[in-house]
Design a protein around this motif. Structure first.
Motif, PDB file in Angstrom:
ATOM      1  N   TRP A   1       1.256 -19.702 -20.868  1.00 28.07           N
ATOM      2  CA  TRP A   1       0.447 -20.638 -21.666  1.00 28.07           C
ATOM      3  C   TRP A   1       1.031 -22.034 -21.705  1.00 28.07           C
ATOM      4  N   ASN A   2       2.176 -22.238 -21.006  1.00 25.26           N
ATOM      5  CA  ASN A   2       2.868 -23.511 -21.069  1.00 25.26           C
ATOM      6  C   ASN A   2       3.309 -23.856 -22.495  1.00 25.26           C
ATOM      7  N   LEU A   3       3.629 -22.810 -23.272  1.00 25.84           N
ATOM      8  CA  LEU A   3       4.113 -23.024 -24.641  1.00 25.84           C
ATOM      9  C   LEU A   3       5.365 -22.177 -24.821  1.00 25.84           C
ATOM     10  N   TRP A   4       6.409 -22.777 -25.389  1.00 23.72           N
ATOM     11  CA  TRP A   4       7.622 -21.987 -25.626  1.00 23.72           C
ATOM     12  C   TRP A   4       7.407 -21.005 -26.755  1.00 23.72           C
ATOM     13  N   TRP A   5       6.640 -21.408 -27.728  1.00 24.97           N
ATOM     14  CA  TRP A   5       6.391 -20.475 -28.821  1.00 24.97           C
ATOM     15  C   TRP A   5       4.923 -20.529 -29.214  1.00 24.97           C
ATOM     16  N   ASN A   6       4.349 -19.372 -29.463  1.00 27.84           N
ATOM     17  CA  ASN A   6       2.927 -19.308 -29.757  1.00 27.84           C
ATOM     18  C   ASN A   6       2.702 -18.282 -30.858  1.00 27.84           C
ATOM     19  N   PHE A   7       2.370 -18.792 -32.055  1.00 29.46           N
ATOM     20  CA  PHE A   7       2.148 -17.859 -33.157  1.00 29.46           C
ATOM     21  C   PHE A   7       0.857 -17.065 -32.967  1.00 29.46           C
ATOM     22  N   GLN A   8       0.076 -17.406 -31.962  1.00 33.17           N
ATOM     23  CA  GLN A   8      -1.154 -16.655 -31.735  1.00 33.17           C
ATOM     24  C   GLN A   8      -0.908 -15.352 -30.991  1.00 33.17           C
ATOM     25  N   ASP A   9       0.312 -15.168 -30.484  1.00 37.73           N
ATOM     26  CA  ASP A   9       0.595 -13.907 -29.819  1.00 37.73           C
ATOM     27  C   ASP A   9       1.118 -12.912 -30.851  1.00 37.73           C
ATOM     28  N   PRO A  10       0.307 -11.915 -31.206  1.00 34.79           N
ATOM     29  CA  PRO A  10       0.715 -11.035 -32.307  1.00 34.79           C
ATOM     30  C   PRO A  10       1.985 -10.251 -32.026  1.00 34.79           C
ATOM     31  N   ARG A  11       2.175  -9.821 -30.775  1.00 28.77           N
ATOM     32  CA  ARG A  11       3.343  -8.966 -30.530  1.00 28.77           C
ATOM     33  C   ARG A  11       4.648  -9.748 -30.655  1.00 28.77           C
TER      34      ARG A  11
END
Lengths: 259, 84, 229
Positions: A134-144
């Motif tokens: 996703w070109n993001l180091w951190w993504n709170f949208q990924d539940p796992r």
């Protein structure tokens, strides 16, 4: 009360005269002080073998996400073994409450340390994969990944708690209870993050095929060696710390009785 | 303490060197398969650093344990004489 | 029946004692007020942006205020010694735990209701009666969850040096699931919807799990204080 200071025999009851680090381990058996280096060498070999399989044996890239899926060979075994380690913390906590033995507290703490390392690797590899996907180091949208992060916080707090309590028996009891509560929180955390977190589910990546299975199994084995190595390390060092604390207390009492 | 710093510093150095080496000679983006060795080698180095750290500190702990055992034996003797 | 009577006596005694002294109530109320003011400066408060974050503001305020009350459960002056005395009495350990949960929930609700009023006032919110009902129900079940887990952890940490910080460190991560659920349920209620079975299921499962855990584990937690330690 505290039998490690009251009697010359330490709580684990191992033979001190031979100078080995006492405390037989439930997982590996034998005397941990002696077979540590072979264990480490096997770990290195298993990790190298896993990496070789990842490079030469596993298919390069799967349908939806391409080559970045290769990091799953680190991520998935670590996630599985993290669950195993945290379950051991829970089981050892119950044993502390049943037997009132500080011995089980050391096992619980060692398992928590191994779990925390596995959890850290899950977070780092997840984050790196997120950067690729996703070109993001951190993504709170990924539940796992978010679930793993919350679980990481919960077990980090376990160590803050165990460091904060000085009395051995009290620490054993309190950490045991916290270890039990921490595992009970797992399912609520998972569902809360999935249902009410920031949203979208990432694509479930299909990972099947004989070669992928081989590599995953090799990874599971290699990481099992790594985390059990950390378990033993933490266990032995904590044992040593408690033994030397007990010896120091004896020295002080002797000084008091002489003066 | 010093040896621990040395181990982590050298691990970081190797990792940084790997990353820099890649930058200096970038492989064609069209074929990421070429990166595989570099990536997994640096991962191996990171794990090797962890394992070396564990072994080194564990060895030191084992030698400290010998001292503690000697201390315990001496304490046994002293406590034995003071009680009699 | 006798343990129910003991429970009622303990709850009433604890609650009236605190209502007379008011130390914790004042501290909780101040905490809620200050948190609301901090939010007023920390985030944009125009109505459009507020619609997305109002449930979060409300719940952060309630969490921080409730923690002050939970921390008080055993730490306030003399409460620890009082607990030691109680442990010597013939009242069963689970009864003591359940009584402390109930009285703490009562203090927390005493502050939560006016805090909600102040929140509505400061952030110019208005809700329908139905939404208000849903919010009240969610808040009751969620604060109950905060308190069941919080009182148990408070009984573990109150006698440790630096235990007030420790309580927050161990409590907040464990509260994440119920907090997230409450925020989502409240947010829906504000938007005119209603929480669904998943919200209810998760909050109730959380409450019952940790109430059961407290029932079983409280005794182990306070072992070094009691007589047969």
């Amino acid at each position: 009360m505290n039998n490690s200071t009251a009697s010359p025999t330490p709580t684990n009851g191992a033979d001190l005269a031979d100078g080995s680090v006492p405390g037989a381990l439930p997982l590996t058996g034998g005397s941990p002080g002696r077979l540590f280096l072979p264990h480490a060498l096997i770990t290195v070999a298993a990790l190298a073998f896993m990496n070789w399989l990842i490079i030469e044996h596993a298919p390069f890239g799967v349908k939806q996400i391409g080559a970045s899926y290769l990091i799953a060979f680190y991520h998935v075994p670590s996630a599985i073994l993290m669950g195993v380690a945290y379950t051991l913390v829970f089981a050892a906590g119950i044993m502390v409450l049943l037997t009132k033995s500080v011995e089980w507290d050391r096992r619980a703490r060692a398992a928590a340390a191994a779990g925390l390392l596995a959890n850290g690797i899950v977070l780092v590899t997840g984050s790196v994969w997120g950067k690729a996907a996703w070109n993001l180091w951190w993504n709170f949208q990924d539940p796992r990944l978010t679930t793993s992060a919350v679980i990481f916080l919960i077990y980090l707090a376990y160590f803050v708690l165990s460091r904060g309590i000085e009395d051995e028996a009290k620490r054993a009891r309190i950490c045991a209870i916290y270890g039990i509560l921490a595992l009970l929180a797992y399912m609520p955390v998972k569902y809360a993050v999935e249902w009410f977190g920031q949203g979208s589910h990432p694509p479930k990546v299909a990972m099947d095929g004989a070669q992928i299975r081989d590599t995953l199994n090799a990874g599971l084995l290699a990481f099992f060696f790594l985390y059990s190595l950390l378990y033993r390390w933490k266990y032995d060092l904590d044992t040593l710390r408690e033994r030397s604390d007990a010896a120091l207390a004896r020295v002080r009492r002797l000084e008091d009785s002489r003066s | 303490m010093k040896r621990r710093n040395l181990v982590s510093a050298s691990a970081l150095l190797v990792l940084a060197a790997t990353a820099l080496a890649q930058d200096a000679d970038p492989a064609p983006v069209s074929n990421p398969a070429d990166y595989r060795w570099a990536i997994f080698t640096s991962c191996s180095v990171a794990f090797a650093a962890i394992i070396v750290y564990l072994v080194v500190t564990h060895n030191r702990a084992a030698s400290v344990a010998n001292d503690v055992a000697a201390l315990e034996r001496r304490l046994d003797e002293l406590e034995g004489t003071s009680k009699k | 029946m006798t343990s129910f009577r003991a429970w009622r006596v303990l709850v009433a005694w604890d609650f009236t004692r605190e209502m007379r002294r008011k130390n914790t109530l004042v501290a909780m109320g101040m905490m809620a007020l200050v948190t609301l003011f901090v939010f007023a400066f920390a985030i944009p408060t125009s109505s459009v942006e507020l619609d997305q974050s109002r449930a979060g503001i409300l719940w952060t305020t309630l969490l921080l205020a409730a923690t002050v009350g939970i921390d008080r459960a055993f730490r306030a002056d003399g409460e620890g010694r009082l607990l030691e005395g109680l442990l010597l009495s013939p009242v069963s350990r689970p009864t003591i735990y359940h009584a402390r949960v109930a009285s703490t929930l009562l203090f927390v609700l005493t502050i939560a209701v006016p805090s909600f009023g102040l929140f509505m006032l400061f952030f110019n919110q208005s809700v329908s009666a139905a939404a208000l009902g849903w919010i009240a129900l969610t808040a009751l079940a969620t604060l109950f969850g905060f308190v069941t887990l919080g009182v148990l952890l408070s009984s573990l940490t109150f006698s440790v040096r630096g235990g007030d910080v420790l309580l927050r460190v161990v409590l907040f991560p464990l509260l994440v699931p119920i907090f997230a659920t409450a925020v989502d349920a409240t947010s829906r209620a504000f938007d005119g919807g209603a929480p669904d079975a998943r919200h209810a299921g998760l909050i109730l499962a959380f409450d019952l799990t940790f109430l059961g855990a407290g029932h079983l584990l409280f005794d182990h937690g306070v072992k070094d204080l009691g007589p047969q330690g």
